[in-house]
Motif scaffolding. Sequence first.
Motif, PDB file in Angstrom:
ATOM      1  N   ARG A  37      38.929  64.390  57.788  1.00 28.19           N
ATOM      2  CA  ARG A  37      37.501  64.850  58.752  1.00 28.19           C
ATOM      3  C   ARG A  37      36.540  65.026  57.580  1.00 28.19           C
ATOM      4  N   SER A  40      29.389  67.010  57.627  1.00 27.86           N
ATOM      5  CA  SER A  40      27.917  67.366  56.779  1.00 27.86           C
ATOM      6  C   SER A  40      26.933  67.858  57.558  1.00 27.86           C
ATOM      7  N   GLY A  47      24.963  66.325  59.981  1.00 31.94           N
ATOM      8  CA  GLY A  47      24.866  65.107  59.614  1.00 31.94           C
ATOM      9  C   GLY A  47      25.913  64.300  59.987  1.00 31.94           C
ATOM     10  N   THR A  48      26.907  63.993  59.378  1.00 33.81           N
ATOM     11  CA  THR A  48      28.228  63.069  59.547  1.00 33.81           C
ATOM     12  C   THR A  48      29.096  64.081  60.372  1.00 33.81           C
ATOM     13  N   VAL A  49      29.735  63.896  61.580  1.00 32.82           N
ATOM     14  CA  VAL A  49      30.699  64.528  62.165  1.00 32.82           C
ATOM     15  C   VAL A  49      31.630  63.322  62.339  1.00 32.82           C
ATOM     16  N   ALA A  50      32.838  63.174  61.767  1.00 35.07           N
ATOM     17  CA  ALA A  50      33.795  62.329  61.922  1.00 35.07           C
ATOM     18  C   ALA A  50      35.187  62.459  61.605  1.00 35.07           C
ATOM     19  N   ASP A  51      36.132  61.893  62.174  1.00 31.38           N
ATOM     20  CA  ASP A  51      37.292  61.993  61.962  1.00 31.38           C
ATOM     21  C   ASP A  51      38.216  60.736  62.070  1.00 31.38           C
TER      22      ASP A  51
ATOM     23  N   ALA B  75      29.311  62.316  67.868  1.00 32.58           N
ATOM     24  CA  ALA B  75      30.187  62.322  66.860  1.00 32.58           C
ATOM     25  C   ALA B  75      31.058  61.108  66.714  1.00 32.58           C
ATOM     26  N   ARG B  76      32.166  60.726  65.760  1.00 33.33           N
ATOM     27  CA  ARG B  76      32.756  59.442  65.656  1.00 33.33           C
ATOM     28  C   ARG B  76      34.064  59.767  65.268  1.00 33.33           C
ATOM     29  N   ALA B  77      34.940  58.942  65.848  1.00 32.33           N
ATOM     30  CA  ALA B  77      36.450  58.854  65.400  1.00 32.33           C
ATOM     31  C   ALA B  77      36.876  57.716  65.272  1.00 32.33           C
ATOM     32  N   THR B  78      37.677  57.291  64.199  1.00 38.59           N
ATOM     33  CA  THR B  78      38.020  55.992  63.718  1.00 38.59           C
ATOM     34  C   THR B  78      39.766  56.098  63.715  1.00 38.59           C
ATOM     35  N   ARG B  93      39.072  62.408  70.621  1.00 41.51           N
ATOM     36  CA  ARG B  93      38.656  63.007  69.253  1.00 41.51           C
ATOM     37  C   ARG B  93      37.167  63.043  69.080  1.00 41.51           C
ATOM     38  N   LEU B  97      34.734  66.338  69.157  1.00 41.36           N
ATOM     39  CA  LEU B  97      34.044  66.738  67.829  1.00 41.36           C
ATOM     40  C   LEU B  97      32.458  66.889  68.317  1.00 41.36           C
ATOM     41  N   GLN B 101      29.138  70.760  68.461  1.00 44.13           N
ATOM     42  CA  GLN B 101      28.044  70.925  67.937  1.00 44.13           C
ATOM     43  C   GLN B 101      26.952  71.279  68.644  1.00 44.13           C
ATOM     44  N   PRO B 343      26.821  59.054  63.382  1.00 46.75           N
ATOM     45  CA  PRO B 343      25.957  59.786  62.598  1.00 46.75           C
ATOM     46  C   PRO B 343      26.188  59.462  61.224  1.00 46.75           C
ATOM     47  N   ASN B 344      25.024  59.647  60.456  1.00 50.46           N
ATOM     48  CA  ASN B 344      24.969  59.520  59.031  1.00 50.46           C
ATOM     49  C   ASN B 344      23.675  60.221  58.384  1.00 50.46           C
ATOM     50  N   GLU B 345      23.676  60.550  57.232  1.00 44.61           N
ATOM     51  CA  GLU B 345      22.528  61.277  56.654  1.00 44.61           C
ATOM     52  C   GLU B 345      21.780  60.230  55.752  1.00 44.61           C
TER      53      GLU B 345
END
Lengths: 496, 462
Positions: A37, A40, A47-51, B75-78, B93, B97, B101, B343-345
């Motif tokens: 997980r 950020s 920012g990033t919310v990832a699993d 949000a992202r799940a992989t 998932r 997530l 938020q 999402p990314n920064e």
Amino acid sequence: MPGKDRWGRDWAGWALDTAVQRGASYADVRIISERHRAVSTKNGKAGTVADNETLGLGIRVIVDGAWGFAATDRLARTSIDRAAVHAVAIARASAQVRRQPLRLAPVDAYQAVWHSPCEQDPFAIPVDRNLQVLLAVDQELRSVSGVTLVEAEMDFRRIRQLFVSSIGSEIDQTRVLSGAGYAATSFGESEIQRRSYPNSFGGQFQLRGYELIDSLRLLDNARRVGEEAVALHQAPQCPQLTGTVILDSSQLGLQIHESIGHPIELDRVLGAEANFAGMSFLTLDQLGSLRYGSNLVNVVADATLDHGPGLGTFAFDDEGVPAQRTDIIREGRFVGYISSRETAHAIGQTRSNGCMRAESWNRIPLIRMTNISILPGEAPLGLEDLIADTADGVYMETNRSWSIDDKRYHFQFGCEAGWEIRGGKRVRLLKNPSYSGITTEFWNSMDAICSRDHWTLWGTPNCGKGQPQQTMGTGHGAAPARFRNVKIGGAYAAGS
Amino acid sequence: MPAEHLAAPQLDLDRARAREILAQALAASRADATEVTLHAVISALTRFANNAIHQNVAEEQTVLSVRALWQGRTARATTNRLDAEGISAAADRALELARLQAPDPDLLPLPEPQSYPSVARSLAATAALSPADRADFVRQMVAVAVAAGMTTAGVMANSQTAFAMANSRGLEAFHQETSAEYSVTMLAANSSGWAKGNSPDIAALDPAAGARTACEKAQASANPVEWAPGKYTVILEPAAVLDLLGFLFWDFGGLSVLDQRSCLTGRLGQQLFGANIQVTDDVSHLLQSGAPFDGEGMPRLRVPLVEDGVVKNLVYARPTAARMQREQPTAGARPTGHGFPLPNEYGEAPLNIVVAGGDVSTQEMIASTPKGILVTRLWYIREVDPYRKILTGMTRDGTFRIENGRIAGGIRNFRFNQSVIEMLQNVELLGPAVRASGEESFDMVVPPIKVRDFHFTEVTKF
């Protein structure tokens, strides 16, 4: 699937059986299930919310005295058989361009189940609680006038690995790793300054659960960190001179990583990384004789839990060798490499000291640092005591840049902040501090190191090595230490 | 196992199969809107050192990634579990997530269907390279070393990748690519040489020729002498140029400028580099590689970044372009198709750099240099100063002294601390641009260059 007693045993058995039937004289299988997980925040927003999750199998074989490896994430029997056959075929191709047959140091067969200590499962903590903590830090940092960019992050991993080998080992290990940190950036008219906490490039990482996050006091330090980022703009440039440097424990941890941890990798010494990560100045003839550092320099490679919850802590390495503690530098003298079953004989050892580690199921194990740590001083000594004992010099904190040549002689590090020391006191902040030197000259100039209560086991989560490149977490215990006659300020040498 | 059974495994994810899995993932999602990607790879790498193969690996993997959008959140799940349970779990998932938020008022809806430039980068001959084929290439490189009395190390690798994406607004994108690569180091008693090549097409590579080049470099740099640190005229071969420039181009992302972490902050439109510097990001360039769409499925546009030394344009992901339009409406920002998966920064970056070359050969550059240094390759480059863009690093595997217009011999390796901005102000000559491959950055199309006043600050022991 994870949680069941026989998790992965069938998959491993299929792969081993096929490999042996096809002619492998040795085979080992690693099945890994990993959950990751990443959370950020940036300037007040998520920012990033990832699993991420990954599950797969890698099989390593020896055929005709040479290595082959194949990995797959398709876990039906036909796919696993195909991967094993592929590994055997690859090994046969390796044998076509080989010099001598492989010779592995013996290892006992182990049956073990091991879980790393974890008080709070980080995956049981909801993401909104992660975000709440990060956004509170974010708000505090942005309340400092002049801070222009705030980034904060948390990172959690749970890695379950089943290792099964053709000599009868069956080792089931689960490791939980956590990390967190933040950075405040300040853009001025013509420069960018940054301060990070508790370390740069992601913060602090350990083999712990969410209890690590609670212990870091993230919010308590936010205002100071933001204020220092802004104050750096007004600080004078760190001068270019030769003098005394005191390093904080996180920077010393990276110094150990680059100028001790990598040079002692025996595969690198033997040329295995000559094309990519490079070689090492620590040729075999120097073992036992080289004066690596001053008498105060005592360094160990220690993967045992007794050393602490480091990123290099485990019960068995990825060849099924038990975790060990090896002396690397004893009272300044170079006494040990980190090794594998394949390389141990090169230094006259009958056993590997257990440092083979792979990034995941789709990578082979390589010799990697475990926890490479400098032991603290025995006499009580804190950072402020050390500064008070220093007539003049520069105290440097938190890494900003790092670079070392491909034999690990010459290095240069930049830090986020420095403080000029005069008459035993910090007299002013300095911006853009850097120092450089030759590895052995530097370690021989160490004349003080702080005691155990100032020693921290830092985590470096991003160590790269190998092709295909692998990223590995390593641990580095360190306490603030003092070095004499160091070249300071070269990164900003006039005209650069 | 007999050699005739050692055929290379082939990627089985074609457009139709990808569409099927992506449709299944979209159907499994309970989010307001969903974006799904599928990335499949088969890769193999044969590694050699001490004139023998010592590591030899292969992998196959397919990864599904689900991005959920729900009431202004994302949000992202992989996962790489592609059964129905695995796909549903990933979709759930991602949604879970997202739900946890706070809403983001700036979150954009997913893009609509797009059209993409056509690129053909999947070569059957590259995909067909077997373990025995790779071993043959290695044998050729080792033979060069043995004949010269040297020790060699390196890699011979090939891969096949497929990347597909779809979203719940009907966008679909698919890209297939192969890659072949060799890298070779030759080690002599007190010197070394290096060469590397990478292409979607194995036929474009000649590993044995690379081995000979590396061998010649090792021979020509034997018994290196030490020169004092200082500012020198330097000829950088393409691999050295790309590894330096790789640290600069992240700053051409629009978000890095909005974040004020870019060295281009406050410098857009300025003559920042020499008038002989022209840089374009161009995914369709014949020597480039990569997919013609970005992490959100937007088409990668050709973007002139630097014209006559002036910073003309940045690249923009959709969200960055939207923010730029709000905050700096006169900048004329538009999505250019360079965004990373959300999402990314970090926003975006140009990844298909083409630096225009000149017509001066490296030999002519050497001949025009009374005293200087020829650099094959750089190593362990890190950023010292983000706004002045000072980088540090070392030379490696073939560093030569030039005296009176000729290679005079080897030279001990230097540490440099050099502003890349100033370096690009000091370029005196450019050679023909080639597809170059290094170790610190992604591949680019770059020329060799001759630069004055390149700053070496220290020297190491070899």
